[in-house]
Every structure is written in C-alpha cells, then in structure tokens.
Design a protein around this motif. Structure first.
Motif, short mmCIF file in Angstrom:
data_model
loop_
_atom_site.label_atom_id
_atom_site.label_comp_id
_atom_site.label_asym_id
_atom_site.label_seq_id
_atom_site.Cartn_x
_atom_site.Cartn_y
_atom_site.Cartn_z
N ALA B 51 -8.12 8.72 -35.63
CA ALA B 51 -8.95 9.70 -34.95
C ALA B 51 -9.24 9.26 -33.51
CB ALA B 51 -10.25 9.89 -35.72
N ILE B 52 -9.52 7.96 -33.33
CA ILE B 52 -9.77 7.45 -31.97
C ILE B 52 -8.52 7.64 -31.12
CG2 ILE B 52 -10.34 5.43 -30.59
CD1 ILE B 52 -11.87 4.35 -33.00
N LEU B 53 -7.37 7.34 -31.73
CA LEU B 53 -6.10 7.48 -31.02
C LEU B 53 -5.87 8.94 -30.62
CD1 LEU B 53 -3.61 5.98 -30.11
CD2 LEU B 53 -2.63 6.30 -32.36
N ALA B 54 -6.13 9.84 -31.55
CA ALA B 54 -5.94 11.27 -31.26
C ALA B 54 -6.86 11.71 -30.13
CB ALA B 54 -6.22 12.10 -32.51
N LEU B 55 -8.10 11.23 -30.18
CA LEU B 55 -9.05 11.58 -29.13
C LEU B 55 -8.55 11.08 -27.78
CD1 LEU B 55 -11.77 12.85 -28.52
CD2 LEU B 55 -12.81 10.61 -28.85
N SER B 56 -7.93 9.89 -27.78
CA SER B 56 -7.46 9.32 -26.52
C SER B 56 -6.38 10.21 -25.91
CB SER B 56 -6.93 7.91 -26.74
OG SER B 56 -5.62 7.93 -27.23
N LEU B 57 -5.49 10.73 -26.74
CA LEU B 57 -4.45 11.61 -26.18
C LEU B 57 -5.06 12.92 -25.71
CD1 LEU B 57 -1.55 12.19 -25.50
CD2 LEU B 57 -1.17 12.96 -27.82
N ASP B 58 -6.08 13.38 -26.43
CA ASP B 58 -6.72 14.63 -26.03
C ASP B 58 -7.46 14.46 -24.70
OD1 ASP B 58 -7.05 17.35 -26.67
OD2 ASP B 58 -9.15 16.99 -27.12
N ILE B 224 -8.16 6.46 -18.43
CA ILE B 224 -9.16 6.53 -19.51
C ILE B 224 -8.46 6.72 -20.85
CG2 ILE B 224 -11.01 7.95 -20.49
CD1 ILE B 224 -12.10 8.35 -17.76
N SER B 225 -7.49 7.62 -20.83
CA SER B 225 -6.76 7.90 -22.05
C SER B 225 -6.03 6.66 -22.55
CB SER B 225 -5.78 9.04 -21.77
OG SER B 225 -4.84 9.13 -22.76
#
Lengths: 288, 333
Positions: B51-58, B224-225
C-alpha cells in the motif's frame, strides 16, 4: 583485432535490433502507440520457431510460418483489444500494451516458457567464416543479411506500394489521412500485424543466438526502446542509425566492461543524448 | 464563490479524515481478528508495504500525470541500500531511514532532473529502462549484493538499542508508516504544492504560461515519490530480513502500476485499497494456480478498457456527485 571482431558483432546485434525496432517505429508512427508488448511478441516468435523446428519443420519454413502466425495474432490483438481505446488519452495506450505484455508473458510461461529452449543452428548455416584472422559464425552473417534485406524490403514497400502510401499518410497526419478516405481501422490492423510479424521474425532469426524462453524479449525490448529514443520516436532513418549505434555501444561495452555494465553505459549515453538532442539523431522525433 | 470553494475544501478534507480513520480502525482491528493466525498478520504486513508503494507511485502519477513503468527501481533501490547499510553501518531503524532517504533523494534528484524534462512517452520508456538498469546493477556488484541469490542475513532492526522482534510490533510500525504517508499525501493534495501539481496534470502548458516552474515541480514530485517508494523498500527489507533482485524486476513495476490503476489514479485512497485487495487476491489465486500472471494481465487489460478510472475512481466519482449536492441543500435551508 578484438576491436574489429567487436565491430562485426556489433553490426550483427544492430541488425537484429533494427528489424525489431522497425515494428516499434511503425506502430508508433501510425497509431501513436508505444508498444510495451513488442518484446513479448519477440519471445512468442522465438518460442514458436523453436517448437516448429523441434517438431520436424525445416528452419526455413519455421522462419516464415512463425512470423505469419504471430502477425495474425497481432491483427487479432488490434481488432479485439487495441481498437477499444483508439480515441483515449495516451496514458491508456501505454497501460494497455503494458498489460498485454504481462498477459502474453503469462501465457508463454504456461506454454513451457519457464525453461530455456535451445534452437540448433541449421546445418547449412553452421560453421565459421574467417576473414583475415577474424572469424564469425556463418549463422551471424546470415542473420545480419536477413535483417538488412527485410529492412530494405520494408522500406521499399513503404515507399512504393499503396499500403506504404497510406501508412506514410497516416504517419504524417492521421486525421487528414482519415479525411481523404483511409480506413484507419483496417490500416491499423495491418500495421499491428506487420509489426508483430517483424518482432516474431527477429525472434526466430535470433533464437539460435539468444535461445528462446518467455522473457527472452525483455532485454531486446529495452535495447529497442533506447534505439527509438536515440533515433527519435517515429523516425525511420533515425531508427536505422540508432540500431547500429546501440548495437556497437552494447557490444563494445560488453567486450571491455562486462555484460551488465554495458547496459548502464548505454543508459548513460541515452540520458546524455536527451539533454541536448531530445528529438533524436535527425531531429525529427516526436515529443508528445 | 470563495465560500463555496472553502466549504468544498472542508468537505473534501473531511472525506480524507474519514478515510484515514476507517483505514486506521480496520488496520487496528486486524491483529485481534487474526489472533492465533500468525500467517494472516504476515500477509497483512506485506499488504501494508504494498500500500505504501502504491501510494508512492500515486504521488507521481496521480499528481503530475507522469506515468512510471519502472517504479520498482526505487523500491528495490531502497531495499538494497537499506539492507547494505544495516549490514555495514547501523541496524538502528531511524539512522537507516535517514541515510536511505538521503541516498534516494540524491540519486533520484540527479536522474529525475533529466527524466522529468521528457514528456509522456519518452518518460514512460526511460523509467522502464531505469528499472532495468537498477536490476542490472545488482548483478554488476554481485559480490556485495549477492547477485541472483539476493541480499541475505540482514541484522534485526533496532530502535535506540531495542530490537524490533515481534510481528505485532512490525505490523504497528507498517500501519503507522502508511497512515503517516496517507496523511502527508492528503495534506499536500490540498496545499498549494498539490494544487500546482494538479494544474500540471491537467494542462502542463497552461501551468507554464501562468508562471509555474513546471520542471522543478515535476522534479519535486518525482523525488517525493521515489523517496516514499524507497521507504517502502527499506521497510520490506528490514521486515523480511532478506531481499532478492525480483524486487527490481519489471513484473514488480507492473504490480505497482496495477495497484494504482486498479484503485484509480490520483485518488490517494484508491491505490492503497487496490494494493491491499490485490496482495490478498494474488496470495489466494497463486495458491491454487501458478498461471496467475495470465489472470493478472487479463485483469489489467480489462480494467484499462472498461474502467480507466479504476474501481475506487468509479466509487469516488459517485461520492463526489453525492457530496456536491449537499452544500446546495445546505444553502437552500
């Protein structure tokens, strides 16, 4: 001596790369699609070729049948899947072909692509050609000649046939092309088909050198992407020059620094190139 | 006019708080629900990292519209850097986070400075290439990274001398990290920086014409991503105790992209939910068939064709439409 041998091998790799990137350039030119699934089609071609040869089909026939079959799959993919997102934003086409790459890779895995399959070099083309102290396997010479011949044939066909005229028109201005009566759907089907067939043809031809498995096309896809960026996205002559440049950089890098560092070297060259010449060698690449 | 924007903003940020609270509550309840099933807690921990990884791409794609096909590059970068540092420098998690983030900011700043100048397709292609380069790097330095075998024997993480051992503690750390990252993403979304990013996403030319430094803003988003992705990598490697080059493979990038697309690009909560749903689904699907890549690819294709906004995107649209009516009703009263 080493340098000259590296130059020859660079030309071999460049030729394979050229044939492979042409399909990428073609599909980009007409459909404005960056096809991430192109590498998976390369693998599909290689695996189909190995399977055909293993089941007794002569190499020469496999070299024709496998690309035609993959080309038809390409037409099917365009008709069933790519046609659904024709007028969507660019992002969707990138995501879609990426998903297709995953899907095709998954299918290839199930068809035995987990194991590396060896394609024997056909007997006629076995042996080594020696020239002034430098020797090169005959098969590599054959692959280069084949790739160059196919490339020239394609370029001549683009220049001289009705189909080529339509492709060039759609390449220059898709909307205007549609206005003067070019059926974009049918043209796109054929372009994706030809592009897939070219990927498969390079896959079969390179199989005796690169072997065949489900992700054999991954590395060449990255190299081809570097090629089209160096040459400028959508630029045909840019791709021709860039393919050999990439082939030489990679082979020289491998010769002097080792395989994986060569890829880094290439990436650095491409990045450096992009700072000053974002539109490729001939300055005619599209940036969109 | 200003009044409506303000109330609108309040409604939206309230929506964000509600979302945060729901995720926090669900996350906190899980350890009790999974008591006696240590595997479930482990799976949930992996879902949190995803989930953290997905948020980073978003943070990149959802904010500026730049599509990265090689986000695993930064995930793997964080994992390897943190792994190597913990073996050589210190196993203190705070030190590791600081050093890893510093390294990521440095490298992603340098690479990003060239990358973000490229538009759409070239950017997409180069990000994929970058991840392949990172993948190749693991093998170039295989004497320190372990090459094909992966990085093994990473010492247990400590926090000011205390070892972080129990799975429950790890779960709490991961949940905390996710909530912090979510809160940060929500805050930025409504801050001037986030507004500027959205302007670039919608029309980067207009953004430039009204005087925004588009390249710098994109670079900030990229860094940031990358940092958040590398943080996810750090948490993964410390939690898992080992890492392998698979972390950098393009399949991994594909998965991250799938989380975001499945959840809905730019919806912040969508990718997080997408990651959790997908991680659970992947686990259960791969337990009865090894052809999960086919289902995964087919689903990917299907979602792009049928629901380009993602599952959460569709739901969010309905929610916006519903909440858009409320202020009007209130005004009428």
């Amino acid at each position: 001596m080493l340098a000259l041998s590296l130059v020859l091998n660079g030309i071999v790799l460049g030729s394979v790369l050229l044939l492979f990137s042409l399909g990428l350039t073609l599909i980009y030119g007409v459909g404005r699609i960056v096809n991430f699934a192109h590498g998976a089609l390369f693998s599909a071609g290689a695996m189909a070729g190995v399977w055909l040869v293993a089941s007794g089909v002569p190499f020469g026939v496999a070299l024709v049948v496998a690309p035609v079959a993959v080309g038809l799959i390409g037409v099917l993919i365009d008709w069933a899947i790519l046609a659904r997102i024709r007028d969507r934003p660019m992002v969707d086409s990138l995501l879609l072909t990426f998903g297709l790459a995953l899907l095709i890779t998954g299918i290839l895995y199930e068809l035995g692509g987990r194991n590396v399959q060896i394609m024997p070099v056909p007997q006629v083309l076995g042996g080594v050609i020696s020239l002034g102290g430098i020797s090169l396997p005959t098969y590599r010479v054959f692959v280069s000649v084949l790739a160059i011949a196919l490339t020239i044939a394609l370029i001549l066909f683009l220049k001289n046939s009705k189909w080529g005229l339509r492709v060039r028109a759609a390449n220059d201005d898709p909307e205007m092309g549609a206005c003067i009566g070019i059926d974009r759907e049918r043209l796109m089907h054929s372009v994706v088909g030809v592009s897939a067939a070219l990927a498969a043809a390079s896959g079969v031809a390179a199989a005796p050198i690169f072997t065949a498995h489900a992700v054999v096309g991954d590395k060449i896809l990255i190299l081809a992407f570097m090629t089209v960026i160096l040459g400028g996205l959508g630029s045909l002559r840019g791709a021709v020059v860039a393919a050999y440049a990439v082939g030489l950089i990679l082979v020289f890098g491998e010769g002097y620094f080792g395989g994986q560092l060569a890829l880094m070297l290439l990436f650095i060259v491409v990045m450096a190139m992009l700072i000053n010449w974002p539109r490729g060698f001939f300055g005619e690449g599209r940036t969109e | 006019m200003i009044a409506t924007t303000l109330s609108e903003r309040r409604v939206r940020s309230r929506g964000g708080l509600v979302g945060l609270a729901v995720i926090a509550a669900t996350g906190l309840c899980l350890p009790f629900a999974s008591a006696g099933q240590p595997f479930l807690l482990m799976l949930a921990s992996h879902a949190l990292i995803a989930a953290i990884l997905a948020l980073s791409l978003d943070m990149l794609t959802g904010n500026t519209g730049l599509l990265s096909f090689g986000h695993a590059a930064w995930y793997g970068f964080g994992a390897y850097v943190a792994g190597l540092l913990s073996k050589s420098v210190s196993s203190d998690i705070a030190v590791l986070i600081l050093l890893t983030l510093a390294a990521t900011l440095l490298v992603s700043g340098a690479v990003g400075a060239i990358l973000v100048r490229q538009v759409g397709k070239t950017f997409a292609i180069l990000t994929l290439a970058l991840s392949q380069i990172m993948f190749a790097l693991v093998f170039v330095f295989s004497d320190i990274t372990g090459g094909e075998d992966g990085l093994q024997g990473i010492p247990m993480a400590t926090f000011f001398g205390a070892q972080i051992v129990s799975p429950a503690t790890w779960y709490a750390i991961l949940l905390g990290a996710l909530l912090l990252a979510l809160a940060g993403a929500l805050h930025i979304r409504h801050a001037p920086l986030g507004r500027a990013w959205l302007a670039i996403r919608e029309n980067s030319e207009r953004a430039r014409f009204i005087g925004m430094n588009v390249t710098l803003l994109k670079l900030i988003s990229y860094m940031i991503s990358a940092s958040l992705a590398s943080l996810a990598g750090l948490l993964f490697v410390l939690f898992n105790g080992a890492t392998s080059p698979d972390l950098l493979h393009w399949l991994e990038s594909g998965k991250v992209l799938m989380y975001v697309v499945l959840g809905g690009v730019g919806t912040i909560f969508g990718p997080v939910i997408g990651a959790v749903v997908f991680t659970l689904a992947e686990h259960y699907v791969s337990s009865f068939t090894d052809a999960w890549l086919i289902y995964f690819g087919a689903l990917f294709v299907l979602i792009v064709i049928v629901a380009p906004g993602g599952l959460f995107g569709g739901a969010a649209r309905i929610a916006t439409r519903l909440s858009a009516r409320k202020p009007g009703r209130r005004a009428a009263q």
